[in-house]
Design a protein around this motif. Structure first.
Motif, PDB file in Angstrom:
ATOM      1  N   TYR A 121       1.027  -0.560   1.075  1.00  0.00           N
ATOM      2  CA  TYR A 121       0.149   0.343   0.325  1.00  0.00           C
ATOM      3  C   TYR A 121      -0.549  -0.428  -0.798  1.00  0.00           C
ATOM      4  CZ  TYR A 121      -1.434   3.941  -2.879  1.00  0.00           C
ATOM      5  OH  TYR A 121      -2.218   4.693  -3.722  1.00  0.00           O
ATOM      6  N   GLN A 122       0.185  -1.279  -1.483  1.00  0.00           N
ATOM      7  CA  GLN A 122      -0.393  -2.078  -2.560  1.00  0.00           C
ATOM      8  C   GLN A 122      -1.539  -2.947  -2.049  1.00  0.00           C
ATOM      9  OE1 GLN A 122       0.357  -5.773  -3.113  1.00  0.00           O
ATOM     10  NE2 GLN A 122      -0.907  -5.817  -4.962  1.00  0.00           N
TER      11      GLN A 122
ATOM     12  N   SER B   5      -4.527  -0.450  -0.855  1.00  0.00           N
ATOM     13  CA  SER B   5      -5.083   0.422  -1.896  1.00  0.00           C
ATOM     14  C   SER B   5      -5.763  -0.362  -3.011  1.00  0.00           C
ATOM     15  CB  SER B   5      -3.979   1.296  -2.505  1.00  0.00           C
ATOM     16  OG  SER B   5      -3.036   0.491  -3.203  1.00  0.00           O
TER      17      SER B   5
ATOM     18  N   THR C 133      -4.137  -1.937  -5.409  1.00  0.00           N
ATOM     19  CA  THR C 133      -3.371  -1.743  -6.647  1.00  0.00           C
ATOM     20  C   THR C 133      -2.977  -3.094  -7.222  1.00  0.00           C
ATOM     21  OG1 THR C 133      -2.497   0.320  -5.723  1.00  0.00           O
ATOM     22  CG2 THR C 133      -1.369  -0.586  -7.651  1.00  0.00           C
ATOM     23  N   ASP C 134      -3.295  -3.305  -8.507  1.00  0.00           N
ATOM     24  CA  ASP C 134      -3.168  -4.641  -9.092  1.00  0.00           C
ATOM     25  C   ASP C 134      -1.861  -4.923  -9.818  1.00  0.00           C
ATOM     26  OD1 ASP C 134      -5.544  -5.758  -8.236  1.00  0.00           O
ATOM     27  OD2 ASP C 134      -6.690  -4.974  -9.917  1.00  0.00           O
ATOM     28  N   SER C 135      -1.037  -3.894 -10.057  1.00  0.00           N
ATOM     29  CA  SER C 135       0.168  -4.147 -10.845  1.00  0.00           C
ATOM     30  C   SER C 135       1.315  -3.277 -10.369  1.00  0.00           C
ATOM     31  CB  SER C 135      -0.096  -3.878 -12.332  1.00  0.00           C
ATOM     32  OG  SER C 135      -0.258  -2.478 -12.562  1.00  0.00           O
TER      33      SER C 135
ATOM     34  N   LEU D 111       1.247   0.178 -12.142  1.00  0.00           N
ATOM     35  CA  LEU D 111       0.311   1.126 -11.556  1.00  0.00           C
ATOM     36  C   LEU D 111       0.818   1.625 -10.206  1.00  0.00           C
ATOM     37  CD1 LEU D 111      -2.358   2.623 -11.609  1.00  0.00           C
ATOM     38  CD2 LEU D 111      -3.473   0.558 -10.706  1.00  0.00           C
ATOM     39  N   LEU D 112       1.447   0.733  -9.425  1.00  0.00           N
ATOM     40  CA  LEU D 112       2.013   1.131  -8.130  1.00  0.00           C
ATOM     41  C   LEU D 112       3.097   2.181  -8.324  1.00  0.00           C
ATOM     42  CD1 LEU D 112       2.105   0.656  -5.067  1.00  0.00           C
ATOM     43  CD2 LEU D 112       3.706  -1.223  -5.481  1.00  0.00           C
TER      44      LEU D 112
ATOM     45  N   LYS E 255       1.482   5.545  -9.348  1.00  0.00           N
ATOM     46  CA  LYS E 255       0.885   6.260  -8.221  1.00  0.00           C
ATOM     47  C   LYS E 255       1.955   6.959  -7.388  1.00  0.00           C
ATOM     48  CE  LYS E 255      -3.310   3.493  -7.480  1.00  0.00           C
ATOM     49  NZ  LYS E 255      -4.047   2.637  -6.511  1.00  0.00           N
TER      50      LYS E 255
ATOM     51  N   LYS F 266      -4.489  -8.704  -1.706  1.00  0.00           N
ATOM     52  CA  LYS F 266      -3.983  -8.957  -3.052  1.00  0.00           C
ATOM     53  C   LYS F 266      -3.031 -10.153  -3.099  1.00  0.00           C
ATOM     54  CE  LYS F 266      -6.283  -5.802  -5.111  1.00  0.00           C
ATOM     55  NZ  LYS F 266      -7.273  -6.163  -6.126  1.00  0.00           N
TER      56      LYS F 266
ATOM     57  N   GLN G  89      -8.949   1.872   2.399  1.00  0.00           N
ATOM     58  CA  GLN G  89      -8.662   1.972   0.974  1.00  0.00           C
ATOM     59  C   GLN G  89      -8.996   3.357   0.428  1.00  0.00           C
ATOM     60  OE1 GLN G  89     -10.380  -1.121  -1.396  1.00  0.00           O
ATOM     61  NE2 GLN G  89      -9.704  -0.271  -3.326  1.00  0.00           N
TER      62      GLN G  89
END
Length: 363
Positions: free
Chosen positions: A49-50, A53, A55-57, A60-61, A64, A301, A348
């Motif tokens: 998912y990271q 999506s 997602t940078d951190s 934040l993951l 969410k 990422k 995404q």
């Protein structure tokens, strides 16, 4: 889990983590030993998912997951500390083996991109360094306050997938990153001059493995025989490589050509059969791995790290490669008219929508 959530795009993509094969890998490495929350399956889904999506951190993951009922039902609601701890301590071998399992699946399903009938098994080897701030990963420092991880990749040109990788600290010598990458005696291997080593060339030749590589500019050579070519700007000859006291065991073929800017390029190979012009064109295929590296860095990422010990970094890299192969397989399943890059963008935006959404949007 509700029926709707069980049919999200994210659930469809990550269904590979619900099979018996993944369970066996988890058991093999005690992935869920003494785990009461945030099991390995949830961890794997969180990492995929990271990737998709953007997602940078970790924070934040986690946020969410806590605030989305759909994400929570798929991967639980891991706290920042749980995510950080499991990335640091849960064996990266679990993700590594799942990656290789999916490579085998992809090999079986993806059609071959045949360069021509003679060369339907081309492998390209190259490495890339992904940097990390030395203050965050001091054990991975390699020069001038920089730290990083080197990812040496065996790229299957005919299937456009990374077939094998070696993940090592960036300071590792290029020539030491090649273990087990020359895995197929029937393949033609392309690699750059960073792997220049007489012993490597002789080993490959003894084992009957064909290669084409870039010759270093200051290589000491002795011409044994020159061959005719169809162009004055193309030279083709048999050579001894190295000085008499440190000479390679075998004679090799050196081909010299000039690009459109009149820059000289020297190619070295142990293939004495393929026409010189074709050898030049084959070597140019090596750029496809550079395109792959660029795509991965731009679309997945592996620039912003979720953890800074070697295990956490490996988990993130393997997760990115798993995501790439899952994307290739989904693209194949949908047979869409859109590019794989656009499909990744659609994913995404629609990860938590019903799985039919992506089929409709991709045409």
């Amino acid at each position: 889990m509700t029926q709707l959530n069980n049919k999200t795009v994210l659930r469809k993509i990550t269904q590979v983590f619900y099979g018996s094969y993944f369970n066996k890998i988890v058991d093999k490495y005690d992935g869920d030993y003494k785990t009461q929350h945030f099991y390995t399956r949830s961890h794997a889904i969180a990492m995929i998912y990271q990737q998709f999506s953007g997602t940078d951190s970790l924070r934040l993951l986690s946020c969410k997951a806590i605030h989305s009922s759909k994400i929570k039902q798929l991967m639980g609601a891991p706290s920042f500390s749980q995510l950080s701890r499991k990335n640091a301590n849960r064996s990266s071998k679990i993700f590594e083996e799942m990656y290789y399992h999916l490579v085998d699946v992809a090999k079986a399903k993806l059609g071959l991109k045949i360069w021509n009938q003679q060369f339907n098994n081309i492998k390209i080897i190259d490495g890339t360094i992904v940097q990390i701030a030395a203050s965050l990963a001091p054990k991975l420092e390699y020069k001038n306050g920089k730290a990083g991880i080197k990812v040496t990749t065996l790229y299957d040109f005919n299937r456009s997938i990374p077939a094998k990788i070696n993940i090592t600290p960036a300071k590792t010598n290029d020539r030491k990153c090649l273990e087990e990458l020359f895995d197929d005696p029937q393949a033609l291997y392309l690699f750059d001059k960073g792997y220049f080593k007489y012993k490597l060339y002789d080993k490959l030749t003894r084992e009957g493995r064909r290669f084409i590589t870039r010759q270093i500019n200051n290589a000491h050579t002795k011409i044994v025989e020159e061959y005719e070519t169809c162009s004055e700007t193309l030279k083709d000859r048999k050579i001894w490589l190295g000085k008499s006291d440190k000479r390679a065991e075998n004679q090799y073929r050196e081909i010299i050509f000039y690009d459109e800017k009149n820059e000289e390029f020297k190619i070295l190979t142990n293939d004495f059969v393929t026409p010189a012009e074709q050898v030049v064109e084959l070597y140019k295929l090596r750029w496809s791995i550079e395109i792959f590296f660029k795509w991965i860095k731009q679309n997945l990422k592996i620039k912003k790290w979720l953890g800074y010990n070697e295990n956490a970094i490996k988990i993130q890299i393997y997760s990115a490669l798993i995501a790439y192969i899952l994307l290739r397989l989904l693209h194949l399943e949908l047979s869409p008219k859109i590019s794989i890059t656009l499909l990744r963008g659609l994913l995404q935006m629609n990860l938590l929508e019903h799985e039919d959404t992506i089929t409709i949007l991709s045409g």
